[in-house]
Each structure stands twice: as structure tokens, then as C-alpha cells.
Write an enzyme that holds these catalytic residues in place. Sequence first.
Site, PDB file in Angstrom:
ATOM      1  CG  ASP A 159       1.667   7.468  31.841  1.00 37.24           C
ATOM      2  OD1 ASP A 159       2.860   7.288  31.603  1.00 37.24           O
ATOM      3  OD2 ASP A 159       1.048   6.850  32.732  1.00 37.24           O
ATOM      4  CG  HIS A 187       2.249   3.821  34.685  1.00 39.69           C
ATOM      5  ND1 HIS A 187       2.651   4.967  34.032  1.00 39.69           N
ATOM      6  CD2 HIS A 187       3.346   3.383  35.351  1.00 39.69           C
ATOM      7  CE1 HIS A 187       3.916   5.206  34.310  1.00 39.69           C
ATOM      8  NE2 HIS A 187       4.364   4.258  35.101  1.00 39.69           N
TER       9      HIS A 187
END
Length: 325
Positions: A159, A187
Amino acid sequence: MKKPVKVAITGAAGQIAYSLIFRVASGSMLGPDQPVILQLLDIPDAMEKLKGTVMEIEDCAFPLVAGIVSTADPMEAFDGTDYALLVGARPRGPGMERKDLLSANAAIFSVQGKALSEKASRDVRVLVVGNPANTNALIAASNAKKLDPRQFTAMVRLDHNRALSQLAAKTGAATTDIEKMIVWGNHSSTQYPDISHCTVKGKPAKSLVDQAWIEKEFIPTVQQRGAAIIKARGLSSAASAASAAVDHMRDWALGTNGKWVSMAVPSDGSYGIKPGVVYGYPCVCKNGQYEIVQGLDIDAFSRARMDATDAELREERAAIEDLLK
Ligand code: NAX
């Protein structure tokens, strides 16, 4: 040449591992002078497929590969392990509720936490990639009674890297021109990619982009990048996930030279996130240890998003609480 270190990779017959193993074996993770013994774990049904991957590793004739173990037994896979990359996980099956998915994975990660506790090096560094990664890391850490919970981390580096690439494209900079990116929290689609502290070639990122772009494009694009890749490729991200795992472990082991990276680590109260979850934070790494960057100002916009992703992690925790003992 240094003495070989042991690197365990689970889900070794899967698609992320098919990129990851070869990057580790080539020296991308621990350096070109560090031999590795690969300890590859998958489930019994995947042993034949894993055999094929092992044949390909052999056929690369990697100078750094000092041994290969392939097994379906976590106690064998984690024997003396210095670095464990826990990639294998149970995917969501048809009709499976979120709670069923959490429980199926909790069962896997409690077994693996116990095996790491018994068999791994006392200095083992563990990275959980398999989803739900943060909560799987929490379960593994809680079940590894003989290890420090700080030895368990989860991956938000993909990410983080996605956020760097989006901001670089928007500002016409290189990703290496950007400092102080943060991905807070889980996440999952509640993660909060935060450019409040970012600089691009030394200038505050917020002076280069407007708030509407941050809210309507940047944050949703990073949050939903995984889904966009599945739509385009028909398969979930694999090479980029492997690359992020290599980045995470390399930086943890070898240091970040003062640079910030995002790592999901056991919360310790920093930034008002109470202990009890594994939460994405800005970290710096030195001498094989990570530290959460402290003292940042958090505005109301960030606070709301940081709390929302924390709330999701606490819900995940509640669903598997009985496996934490
Ligand atoms: P694959 O389905 O290709 O491979 C998973 C492998 O894990 C299979 O070979 C399976 O047999 C094995 N496995 C299942 N249970 C196991 C167990 N108990 N012990 C050892 N091996 C086991 O999935 P892949 O695309 O490689 O993705 C792996 C995991 O990474 C998934 O949970 C996925 O959701 C997660 N991801 C996490 C990311 C992150 O940023 N944290 C991003 C990429 C990815 O989506």
C-alpha cells in the site's frame, strides 16, 4: 561469504511465492553476499506443485542458495528460521462469511505462531502477508509465547509503494524524490494513506496537490488498487506483493538510513491506538530493529481515518478473540 541464514516462505506453491522465492534467492532481500537456505512450506495437496517450483529454483543455479527444504510440516519449515515470510493463507471460498474467513485463517496462524515459538531462531523476524494480514500477525504473535510480539509484523508496504507511485505520477516526480509517506492501520480498504507529512523533492506534498485530489482520487485509488488489479489481470497482485515483502524485510534487517517506511506492528499506544492490534505505522529501522516515528501532528481529517481503520481491526480481533490465549 557470510554464513547462510534460513528464510522460511509459506504458501510456497502459490503465486506471490512464485515471484518472492526467486527475489530472495537472487539476493534482493538480504544482499548479494548473504547465502540463504530456503525453507518452503505449503499444504499436503500442494506438494506436487511445490516440487515444480523447487525444480525451477534448482535450474536457476543461484550462487546464494545454500539449501532448499520443502515440506508440509510447519515444525520442519520453521526449524532455526531467521526470517519467516508467512504468505500462505486460506482464500475466501463461495458463501464464506468474513467471520468464517477470519476463523479459518486464525486456525492456520495459531499453529504457525506456536511452531515459530518452538522452532525458529530466537531472533526471528516474521512478516505476515497472507490476509487478513494484520489480524493473522496478531494471532501468530499471541500464540508464540516464547517470542517477543515485536518480532511479528504485517505487510502494508505494498500500500505504501502504491501510494508513492500515485503521488509521483501526480507531481511528475520519481518515487525516490518522495519522503515521509505513511499508510496507517489495516491492510484493507479502510487503510489510510496519508501525505500530510510527505515531501516531494523537499517541498511539502500538500503544497503541490489539492485536497479534492487527496480525498477523491489519491486515497480511494490506493485503497482499491488491489481490486483494480484483480479486475484487470483476473488474478490478485503477485509480483508487486512479492516486491513489497522484499522491501519490508530488507529494510527491517538492513536499516532504512533514517527514511520512513510503513510497517504494521503491534500497537503500543502511539498516536492513540491502544495496544491489542497490529497497526500500520510510519517506522524507521536501524540495527535490525524498527521504531515507530513519534511526535507527528495529527489533524482532524487524519484522526477520523486512523480511528476508522483501528475500529475495523478491533472488530476483526473480536471475531477471533478466543484464539489469542
Ligand atoms: P495463492 O492462492 O496463489 O497461494 C496461496 C498458497 O498458500 C497456496 O499454495 C496454498 O496451498 C497455500 N496455503 C494455504 N494454507 C496454507 C497453510 N496452512 N500453510 C502453508 N501454505 C498454505 O495466493 P497468493 O496470490 O500467493 O496470495 C497469498 C496471500 O497473500 C493471500 O492471503 C492474499 O490475500 C494475500 N495478499 C496480501 C497482500 C498484502 O499486501 N498484505 C497483497 C497481495 C495478496 O492479496
